[in-house]
Design a protein around this motif. Structure first.
Motif, short mmCIF file in Angstrom:
data_model
loop_
_atom_site.label_atom_id
_atom_site.label_comp_id
_atom_site.label_asym_id
_atom_site.label_seq_id
_atom_site.Cartn_x
_atom_site.Cartn_y
_atom_site.Cartn_z
N VAL A 1 12.12 53.00 -1.90
CA VAL A 1 11.12 52.59 -2.90
C VAL A 1 9.77 52.52 -2.23
N LEU A 2 8.70 52.69 -3.02
CA LEU A 2 7.34 52.60 -2.49
C LEU A 2 6.68 51.32 -3.00
N GLY A 3 6.02 50.62 -2.06
CA GLY A 3 5.15 49.53 -2.44
C GLY A 3 3.71 49.94 -2.16
N TYR A 4 2.77 49.44 -2.94
CA TYR A 4 1.37 49.83 -2.78
C TYR A 4 0.54 48.59 -2.48
N GLN A 5 0.01 48.52 -1.22
CA GLN A 5 -0.83 47.38 -0.86
C GLN A 5 -2.29 47.72 -1.17
N PRO A 6 -2.92 46.96 -2.02
CA PRO A 6 -4.29 47.28 -2.45
C PRO A 6 -5.28 47.24 -1.28
N LYS A 7 -6.32 48.08 -1.41
CA LYS A 7 -7.46 48.07 -0.50
C LYS A 7 -8.68 47.64 -1.30
N VAL A 8 -9.44 46.75 -0.69
CA VAL A 8 -10.56 46.13 -1.42
C VAL A 8 -11.86 46.46 -0.71
N ASP A 9 -12.88 46.82 -1.52
CA ASP A 9 -14.22 47.03 -0.99
C ASP A 9 -14.82 45.67 -0.71
N LEU A 10 -15.24 45.41 0.54
CA LEU A 10 -15.72 44.07 0.93
C LEU A 10 -17.11 43.78 0.38
N ARG A 11 -17.81 44.78 -0.10
CA ARG A 11 -19.14 44.51 -0.67
C ARG A 11 -19.03 44.11 -2.13
N THR A 12 -18.15 44.80 -2.87
CA THR A 12 -18.04 44.53 -4.31
C THR A 12 -16.81 43.71 -4.66
N GLY A 13 -15.85 43.64 -3.75
CA GLY A 13 -14.61 42.93 -4.04
C GLY A 13 -13.69 43.70 -4.95
N LYS A 14 -14.03 44.95 -5.30
CA LYS A 14 -13.24 45.75 -6.21
C LYS A 14 -12.10 46.46 -5.47
N VAL A 15 -10.96 46.63 -6.17
CA VAL A 15 -9.84 47.37 -5.62
C VAL A 15 -10.16 48.86 -5.73
#
Length: 794
Positions: free
Chosen positions: A554-568
């Motif tokens: 199975v695949l899990g997806y760990q989000p990556k976040v932009d540190l300037r905007t906080g957006k995924v």
């Protein structure tokens, strides 16, 4: 021709001398009528000369000539010679005798003419040959039917033909010359081929002589059909030429009085042995034997010669110069017309080169070409022998598997020639470290095996293995440079750890695997606990192979976040194994096994397809600029057609290449930087994004880093343990500054605390991922997170 009678009288009588039959010559020679002879006995017509008492019987006079007198009707007594022979060949007249009466010398004409009592035409027609009479013009006057048959012509056609035209045009001058010789010299002989009207060819031996018919000079003669003889002669010439030209040596011997003397050898024999026929004619061929060599084969030859049978042997002989050569010898008897063996024919094939080649092949089949050590085939034979000996004699033996550590590094940094030199040096050191009755083998690129026999005990064996390890680890100088090899050794003992080749080898292999796992450059002995660990490893390997096909991954997806905007802005795809019995298995347990077995390739392909499916699903939800990253293994990166296969997958899944990011570790890039650079360039040409994972843990040089066509570098989680630690903080700041100076985005992974997040923002890191924001999510949960526009808290 002047023919005069030959008075040859023949009687047939019984044992008492009663006359049973006679020929006409009897009547003419003695002057009796048939009635006269019928009333007489042999004794009344023939009076034998006196040779003693009592008078000999008819039977006693058989097989030797007698003399006497023929009592003629007119009272004359004619001296005669009498020969008596039994009529045993006539089954109708048993016990009868032929009595031949011939006038003695001086009483008969000097030239005999036996045909007066016979019909001349019958004689000529009955001849088993061609008969002819030719005049001086070259035309036939008389002939028999054999000539008509040979020429395929009728009696009406023959008189008008010139004789010379019965022959081939090339032979005609010779035919004319031979006829003239007969007319001039009285006789001639020659061989020629008659050509029939319809092309039939008959080879004949002609004999002709001059005579005359009245006043007409003629030649008459016979032609004996020698077609069969000619064919036989041609066959003999062909066979003789074949023997002469044969590449095999041929020797013919004559066997008389129990000896075999050489009569003939062909040129191949002379060339093969160095002996000429003149040197060895009359000698026994056994003079070339090497005393004490191939005794059994020589005994077989002698037995076959004694029994006069065929035999085939392989043995060694000596040439004239003393050189030894191998023979494949076939001897066959030759019988005469009576079935008696008179000769033997020997055919010799020089197989010296083949024998040497066979030995080379055998050596090559059982030895490693680079080091000359035993290979796997010979190793198994030697190991089986050693195990059986240890079991029978209750002694200790050992099998040691040696694997050179980091041999690939030696090849890559010093070159393959240096690598070969290290292998040869290692082989030499191993042979020096053991006894002659032990076995040293090379079974793989950098894998060696020792079979050590008859050890006094475990302690002495352990000391020996350690000395071998230290000896192998000594520096090796190649082209003026010192190379420091090291080796991991696994040892099994027999019969303690197994009494079969398979068990002992599996035990040693397991021990060597454990030595590698223990940090390399050490020696490990096989144990029950080790066997259990290896068994678990093998079970894991087998289960992993099934898991990919059974959809247990199975695949899990760990989000990556932009540190300037906080957006995924993206996610990393992380593979997990949902084992049906053991539950969720973490990557650090099965990924190394997948790498080792090659299963990482199909597993990696599956991850890419799943990630592309997630991107396509997000695109349908209106999420466009979202990037999912996938980890690439070293095996995948080295695949020649990987980029082409990835392009086909992206096209089939209808995924924008810019939304897929491929992560490679720093160590993968620096393992073979030139090849890695070429592979990354092919991937970059597709439009995908590239990142260097675990940055800072490898040994990248700035010159290489500048050339790699990457978009991101990821700070390894080990540098974020405690950012308050000066060492960690300095390294993290340096990595961020280095990435930005190379115009690369920097991503921090493993962010778990607010303190870490604050530090990263303060030093302008671009993105982060970690449990502080979110663990790995299912695809559905990731879709909900992105669509809800969830953001990183301040």
């Amino acid at each position: 021709m002047n023919l005069s009678p030959l008075p040859l009288a023949v009687f047939v009588v019984d044992a008492d001398g009663a006359i049973a039959s006679w020929n006409k010559a009897c009547e003419k020679l003695a002057g009796y009528t048939a009635a006269d002879i019928r009333s007489k006995t042999l004794g009344e017509i023939v009076e034998f000369d006196f040779i003693g008492e009592p008078p000999l019987t008819i039977a006693a006079r058989v097989e030797f000539d007698s003399t006497g007198q023929l009592c003629c009707a007119d009272g004359r007594r004619l001296p005669v010679r009498i020969t008596i022979a039994p009529q045993s060949l006539d089954p109708d007249q048993p016990g009868t005798f032929s009595v031949i009466v011939i006038p003695r010398a001086g009483l008969v004409p000097p030239r005999y003419a036996l045909i007066q009592d016979l019909q001349t035409a019958d004689i000529i027609e009955g001849l088993p040959c061609v008969f002819y009479v030719i005049d001086q013009s070259g035309h036939l006057l008389l002939w028999n039917h054999q000539l008509e048959n040979a020429l395929e012509m009728t009696s009406e056609e023959l008189p008008t033909c010139d004789v010379q035209y019965f022959f081939d045009e090339k032979q005609r001058p010779e035919i004319v010359r031979k006829m003239l010789d007969a007319f001039e010299q009285g006789h001639s002989s020659h061989e020629a081929e008659l050509i029939g009207k319809h092309g039939k060819r008959t080879s004949l031996l002609f004999h002709c002589a001059r005579t005359s018919l009245g006043e007409l000079p003629v030649i008459f003669g016979t032609g004996l059909d020698i077609t069969a003889r000619k064919q036989t002669e041609q066959g003999l010439r062909v066979r003789e030429r074949a023997i002469y030209s044969s590449v095999n040596a041929i020797v013919i011997t004559c066997c008389e009085h129990g000896k075999n003397a050489i009569e003939y050898v062909n040129p191949a024999f002379e060339q093969m042995t160095g002996y000429t026929l003149a040197e060895i004619k009359g000698r026994d061929p056994s003079f070339m034997r090497i005393e004490g060599c191939d005794v059994h084969e020589h005994q077989r030859i002698q037995e076959a010669l004694r029994k006069k049978e065929s035999v085939q042997v392989i043995l060694r002989n000596a040439r004239k110069n003393g050189e030894v050569f191998w023979n494949d010898l076939r001897i066959d008897p030759v019988s005469n017309i009576d079935g008696e063996v008179t000769h033997f024919v020997g055919v010799i094939n020089d197989i010296t080169e083949a024998r040497h080649y066979e030995r080379r092949l055998h050596h090559m089949a059982h030895h490693d070409p680079l080091t000359g050590l035993a290979n796997r085939t010979l190793l198994q034979d030697e190991l089986k022998f050693s195990i059986d000996f240890a079991v029978r004699n209750n002694v200790l033996g050992a099998l040691a598997f040696l694997d050179l550590d980091n041999f690939k590094h030696i090849n890559d940094n010093f070159g393959h020639d240096a690598g070969d030199a290290v292998l040869r040096a290692t082989a030499s050191r191993l042979k020096e470290s053991v006894r002659d009755n032990d076995t040293v083998a090379r079974v793989g690129g950098d894998e060696f095996v020792l079979v050590i026999n008859n050890q006094p005990g475990n302690e002495q064996l352990a000391d020996l293995i350690e000395r071998i390890r230290q000896h192998v680890n000594a520096p090796i100088t190649v082209a003026g440079r010192d190379i420091l090899p090291s080796t991991s050794i696994g040892v099994s003992r027999f019969p303690h750890d197994g009494d079969t080749v398979d068990r002992v080898m599996r035990a040693a292999d397991a021990a060597m695997y454990h030595a590698k796992a223990m940090g390399k450059n050490n020696c490990q002995f096989y144990s029950v606990e080790l066997n259990q660990a290896v068994h678990q490893h093998l079970m894991l390997e087998a289960s992993l192979s099934r898991a990919i096909g059974n959809h247990e991954m199975v695949l899990g997806y760990q989000p990556k976040v932009d540190l300037r905007t906080g957006k995924v802005v993206g996610a990393e795809a992380l593979v997990r194994w949902n084992h049906p019995e053991n539950g969720m298995v973490p990557p650090d347990e099965f990924i190394p096994v997948a790498e080792e077995t090659g299963l990482i390739v199909p597993l990696g392909e599956w991850v890419i397809v799943e990630a592309c499916g997630a991107l396509k699903a997000l695109d349908k939800l209106g999420v466009r600029d979202f990037v999912i990253s996938v980890n690439l293994s070293a095996r995948q990166l080295r695949q020649r057609q990987f980029a082409a296969g990835l392009a086909r997958t992206l096209k089939r899944m209808e995924v924008d290449p810019r939304n897929l990011e491929l992560e490679v570790t720093e160590s993968q890039l620096m393992d073979q930087p030139e090849e890695a650079m070429e592979a990354l360039a092919e991937l970059k040409a597709l439009g995908v994004r590239l990142s260097i994972d675990d940055f800072g843990t490898g040994y990248s040089s700035l010159s290489h880093l500048q050339k790699f066509p990457v978009d991101y570098i990821k700070i390894d989680r080990s540098f974020l343990g405690e950012v308050s630690h000066d060492g960690h903080a300095v390294i993290t700041r340096a990595i961020i500054a280095l990435g930005h100076s190379l115009k690369l985005k920097v991503i921090a992974e493993g962010v778990e605390t607010l303190e870490q997040l604050t530090f990263l923002r303060a030093h302008e890191c671009d993105q982060m991922q970690g449990y502080y924001f979110s663990p790995a999510l299912s695809q559905h949960s990731l879709e909900e997170l992105v669509c809800s526009d969830a953001r990183l808290r301040d």
